[in-house]
Design a protein around this motif. Structure first.
Motif, PDB file in Angstrom:
ATOM      1  N   MET A 117       0.896  -0.951  -0.082  1.00 50.00           N
ATOM      2  CA  MET A 117       0.042   0.025  -0.127  1.00 50.00           C
ATOM      3  C   MET A 117       0.929   1.455   0.035  1.00 50.00           C
ATOM      4  O   MET A 117       1.817   1.622   0.692  1.00 50.00           O
ATOM      5  N   LYS A 118       0.865   1.675  -1.061  1.00 55.64           N
ATOM      6  CA  LYS A 118       1.383   3.445  -0.634  1.00 55.64           C
ATOM      7  C   LYS A 118       0.277   4.569  -1.136  1.00 55.64           C
ATOM      8  O   LYS A 118      -0.403   4.549  -1.064  1.00 55.64           O
ATOM      9  N   ILE A 119       1.015   5.996   0.267  1.00 54.05           N
ATOM     10  CA  ILE A 119      -0.214   7.127   0.587  1.00 54.05           C
ATOM     11  C   ILE A 119       0.621   8.057  -0.439  1.00 54.05           C
ATOM     12  O   ILE A 119       1.971   7.796  -0.848  1.00 54.05           O
ATOM     13  N   GLU A 120       0.283   8.056  -1.496  1.00 59.30           N
ATOM     14  CA  GLU A 120       1.115   9.614  -1.871  1.00 59.30           C
ATOM     15  C   GLU A 120      -0.044  10.931  -2.595  1.00 59.30           C
ATOM     16  O   GLU A 120      -1.260  10.605  -2.953  1.00 59.30           O
ATOM     17  N   GLU A 121       0.195  11.888  -2.357  1.00 55.88           N
ATOM     18  CA  GLU A 121      -0.459  13.184  -3.368  1.00 55.88           C
ATOM     19  C   GLU A 121      -0.784  13.388  -4.726  1.00 55.88           C
ATOM     20  O   GLU A 121       0.622  13.008  -5.144  1.00 55.88           O
ATOM     21  N   LEU A 122      -1.933  13.330  -5.302  1.00 50.36           N
ATOM     22  CA  LEU A 122      -1.895  13.577  -6.293  1.00 50.36           C
ATOM     23  C   LEU A 122      -1.643  14.817  -7.345  1.00 50.36           C
ATOM     24  O   LEU A 122      -2.659  15.563  -6.851  1.00 50.36           O
ATOM     25  N   GLU A 123      -1.310  15.204  -7.896  1.00 49.26           N
ATOM     26  CA  GLU A 123      -0.338  16.491  -9.146  1.00 49.26           C
ATOM     27  C   GLU A 123      -1.944  16.532  -9.797  1.00 49.26           C
ATOM     28  O   GLU A 123      -2.531  15.803  -9.837  1.00 49.26           O
ATOM     29  N   ALA A 124      -2.474  17.795 -10.512  1.00 51.50           N
ATOM     30  CA  ALA A 124      -2.830  17.424 -11.519  1.00 51.50           C
ATOM     31  C   ALA A 124      -2.726  16.574 -12.426  1.00 51.50           C
ATOM     32  O   ALA A 124      -3.496  16.315 -12.908  1.00 51.50           O
ATOM     33  N   ASP A 125      -2.487  16.474 -13.374  1.00 48.82           N
ATOM     34  CA  ASP A 125      -2.212  15.414 -14.441  1.00 48.82           C
ATOM     35  C   ASP A 125      -2.164  13.845 -13.827  1.00 48.82           C
ATOM     36  O   ASP A 125      -2.801  13.694 -14.589  1.00 48.82           O
ATOM     37  N   ARG A 126      -2.464  13.770 -12.584  1.00 52.74           N
ATOM     38  CA  ARG A 126      -2.678  12.479 -11.974  1.00 52.74           C
ATOM     39  C   ARG A 126      -4.140  12.694 -11.498  1.00 52.74           C
ATOM     40  O   ARG A 126      -4.607  11.164 -10.876  1.00 52.74           O
ATOM     41  N   THR A 127      -4.745  13.188 -11.519  1.00 55.56           N
ATOM     42  CA  THR A 127      -5.721  13.645 -10.792  1.00 55.56           C
ATOM     43  C   THR A 127      -7.380  12.203 -10.931  1.00 55.56           C
ATOM     44  O   THR A 127      -7.221  11.610 -10.562  1.00 55.56           O
ATOM     45  N   ASP A 166      -3.032   0.460  -4.126  1.00 52.62           N
ATOM     46  CA  ASP A 166      -3.357  -0.941  -3.803  1.00 52.62           C
ATOM     47  C   ASP A 166      -2.139  -1.759  -4.590  1.00 52.62           C
ATOM     48  O   ASP A 166      -2.167  -1.750  -5.308  1.00 52.62           O
ATOM     49  N   GLY A 167      -1.254  -2.908  -3.780  1.00 49.25           N
ATOM     50  CA  GLY A 167      -0.135  -2.960  -4.279  1.00 49.25           C
ATOM     51  C   GLY A 167      -0.467  -4.541  -5.351  1.00 49.25           C
ATOM     52  O   GLY A 167       0.363  -4.033  -6.475  1.00 49.25           O
ATOM     53  N   GLU A 168      -1.803  -5.165  -5.142  1.00 49.32           N
ATOM     54  CA  GLU A 168      -2.107  -6.307  -5.637  1.00 49.32           C
ATOM     55  C   GLU A 168      -2.553  -5.672  -6.497  1.00 49.32           C
ATOM     56  O   GLU A 168      -3.082  -6.921  -7.762  1.00 49.32           O
ATOM     57  N   LEU A 169      -3.752  -4.804  -6.733  1.00 54.10           N
ATOM     58  CA  LEU A 169      -4.187  -4.408  -8.224  1.00 54.10           C
ATOM     59  C   LEU A 169      -3.925  -3.946  -9.167  1.00 54.10           C
ATOM     60  O   LEU A 169      -4.023  -3.372 -10.392  1.00 54.10           O
ATOM     61  N   GLY A 170      -2.440  -2.619  -8.280  1.00 54.85           N
ATOM     62  CA  GLY A 170      -1.647  -1.908  -9.000  1.00 54.85           C
ATOM     63  C   GLY A 170      -2.590  -1.021  -9.534  1.00 54.85           C
ATOM     64  O   GLY A 170      -2.176  -0.154 -10.835  1.00 54.85           O
TER      65      GLY A 170
END
Length: 141
Positions: free
Chosen positions: A1-11, A50-54
């Motif tokens: 599991m990874k948490i990250e802030e999404l910038e506009a190009d990845r909304t 989710d690491g499994e689902l990618g």
């Protein structure tokens, strides 16, 4: 599991979980509203992978505000997890990420808006240490 802030190009990566919370939005409408309206107002979007689902399976949207009643605070407007990924800790980790960010920004409080019908979300928030401190009343125009 990874948490990250999404910038506009990845909304767009947060659309699937957000669609469950905000079913009235289309993909294009969601991206346009977040990037062209909400981000300029200070809205930030954080995703849990989710690491499994990618893929992104949960998302949290918030703003930093200052009010007379609450001082500087984080206002969480959106918190959602795909049905298939619920119960795996994504929302809990997103709330923990938001708390660390609120502390980094020297906020005094965090506020989480949850619809009155979302009983599972109420339980999650109460377990995470949130209290029902007021009622937010609304009127549709």
């Amino acid at each position: 599991m990874k948490i990250e802030e999404l910038e506009a190009d990845r909304t767009w990566l947060a659309f699937d979980p957000m669609r469950q919370l905000r079913p009235h939005l289309t993909s294009t409408g969601f991206i346009r509203l977040v990037n062209e309206v909400q981000r300029p107002e200070g809205y930030r979007l954080v995703a849990s992978w989710d690491g499994e689902l990618g893929r992104v399976v949960a998302a949290l949207g918030f703003r930093q505000l200052t009010s007379l009643a609450e001082g500087r605070h984080i206002a969480i407007d959106d918190l959602t997890t795909l049905l298939a990924a619920r119960g795996r800790g994504h929302a809990t980790r997103l709330l923990a990420w938001a708390e660390r960010e609120a502390r980094r920004l020297n906020c005094e409080n965090m506020h989480l808006t949850v619809g009155t019908h979302r009983h599972e979300a109420h339980r999650l928030a109460l377990r995470a240490g949130y209290a029902i401190s007021s009622f937010q009343l609304s009127r549709r125009l």
